[in-house]
Scaffold this active site. Structure first.
Site, PDB file in Angstrom:
ATOM      1  N   HIS A 158       0.966  -1.189   0.051  1.00 55.27           N
ATOM      2  CA  HIS A 158       0.075   0.137  -0.102  1.00 55.27           C
ATOM      3  C   HIS A 158       0.886   1.148  -0.040  1.00 55.27           C
ATOM      4  O   HIS A 158       2.254   1.049   0.111  1.00 55.27           O
ATOM      5  CB  HIS A 158      -0.813   0.020   1.245  1.00 55.27           C
ATOM      6  CG  HIS A 158      -2.037  -1.030   0.995  1.00 55.27           C
ATOM      7  ND1 HIS A 158      -2.091  -2.143   1.446  1.00 55.27           N
ATOM      8  CD2 HIS A 158      -3.439  -0.654   0.653  1.00 55.27           C
ATOM      9  CE1 HIS A 158      -3.068  -2.880   1.261  1.00 55.27           C
ATOM     10  NE2 HIS A 158      -4.093  -1.959   0.644  1.00 55.27           N
ATOM     11  N   LYS A 162      -0.604   4.781   4.667  1.00 53.66           N
ATOM     12  CA  LYS A 162      -1.353   3.678   5.479  1.00 53.66           C
ATOM     13  C   LYS A 162      -0.828   3.493   6.849  1.00 53.66           C
ATOM     14  O   LYS A 162       0.479   3.286   6.932  1.00 53.66           O
ATOM     15  CB  LYS A 162      -1.413   2.698   4.534  1.00 53.66           C
ATOM     16  CG  LYS A 162      -2.364   1.448   5.246  1.00 53.66           C
ATOM     17  CD  LYS A 162      -2.817   0.344   4.107  1.00 53.66           C
ATOM     18  CE  LYS A 162      -3.784  -0.587   4.645  1.00 53.66           C
ATOM     19  NZ  LYS A 162      -5.186   0.149   5.073  1.00 53.66           N
TER      20      LYS A 162
END
Length: 269
Positions: A158, A162
């Protein structure tokens, strides 16, 4: 247009919040009736479109969620666990469908969400995409067909911003694999390997995370044994897939009885 379901977006300034605001502002399936942000946020009192750097859309950002929810048929919520449990109680009070895409939820949060689901429809999922939810079904079937001689690893990637690890989707994949194998994920889960760890435990389910750049979301579920591997992979290249899934859940929830549901229910999988 006024007979379309009214929807509130919480955490409107976030990545998913802005994506949802833009989608709903141009939707012919639902109306954006309010945007919610935390008290003291610089967007409070401003038009959401202008705050995002674009044209006005006629929706002002507010820090009064209950008043916003009272005017809506659904709430779409990609925020943080502590905020989500508060929104769950308020959405239940307003009898609005609550679509939860927040990740990082723990047992205490789920317990509070379960209480709210006695009074309103709640759709909660770590991932709102059709592809991921199809992958979950495949994960259960593959895990059920293979014994513990096949090691299971979940690898996810990600963007650098995040804040939770493993991702909600990674945990969903691990849970699906554990269910297919008939074991507890809590007992089998191994994550954050570091140093001299020794050989892996037979039957364990490993997790690895990559964080960098603007990666939307990539997930590999690997089944590995001597001489061969099976890899199930999902790549998300556009955050809009999660927004579309959340809207689909919000509309689906309009005809359901109070209770807690997931995207498999929404998609009829």
């Amino acid at each position: 247009m006024t007979d379309l379901p009214g929807i509130v977006v919480t955490g409107a300034s976030g990545r998913m919040g802005q994506m949802l605001v833009k989608m709903l502002a141009g939707s012919d399936k639902a109306r954006l009736v309010a945007c919610v942000e935390r008290s003291g946020h610089p967007w409070i009192g401003r038009d959401a479109g202008v705050a995002m750097g674009g044209a006005a859309i006629g929706v002002t950002v507010t820090d009064d969620p209950l008043a916003a929810f009272a005017r809506a048929q659904a709430v779409i919520d990609f925020t943080a666990p502590s905020a989500t449990v508060e929104f769950a109680a308020l959405a239940a009070q307003a009898r609005a469908v609550h679509v939860i895409g927040t990740t990082g939820l723990e047992a205490e949060h789920h317990a509070k969400i379960d209480l709210a689901a006695h009074h309103a429809v709640i759709v909660q999922a770590g991932n709102m995409s059709l592809g991921v939810n199809l992958m979950l079904g495949l994960a259960r079937k593959v895990a059920a067909a293979l014994d513990a001689d096949w090691d299971i690893e979940v690898v996810e990637a990600h963007h650098r911003m995040k804040v939770d690890t493993p991702s909600g989707t990674a945990l969903m994949l691990g849970q699906a694999a554990a269910e297919g194998r008939g074991i507890s994920l809590d007992a089998a889960m191994v994550s954050g390997r570091d140093g001299i760890t020794g050989a892996r435990t037979r039957g364990s389910i490993g997790f690895s995370a990559i964080r960098g750049g603007d990666i939307v979301g990539e997930h590999d579920l690997i089944f590995a044994t001597e001489g061969e591997r099976i890899v199930l992979r999902h790549l998300a290249t556009d955050r809009a897939i999660f927004a579309r899934g959340a809207l689909r859940a919000a509309l689906w929830g309009q005809t359901q009885k109070p209770g807690r549901y997931d995207m498999a229910d929404v998609l009829g999988l």
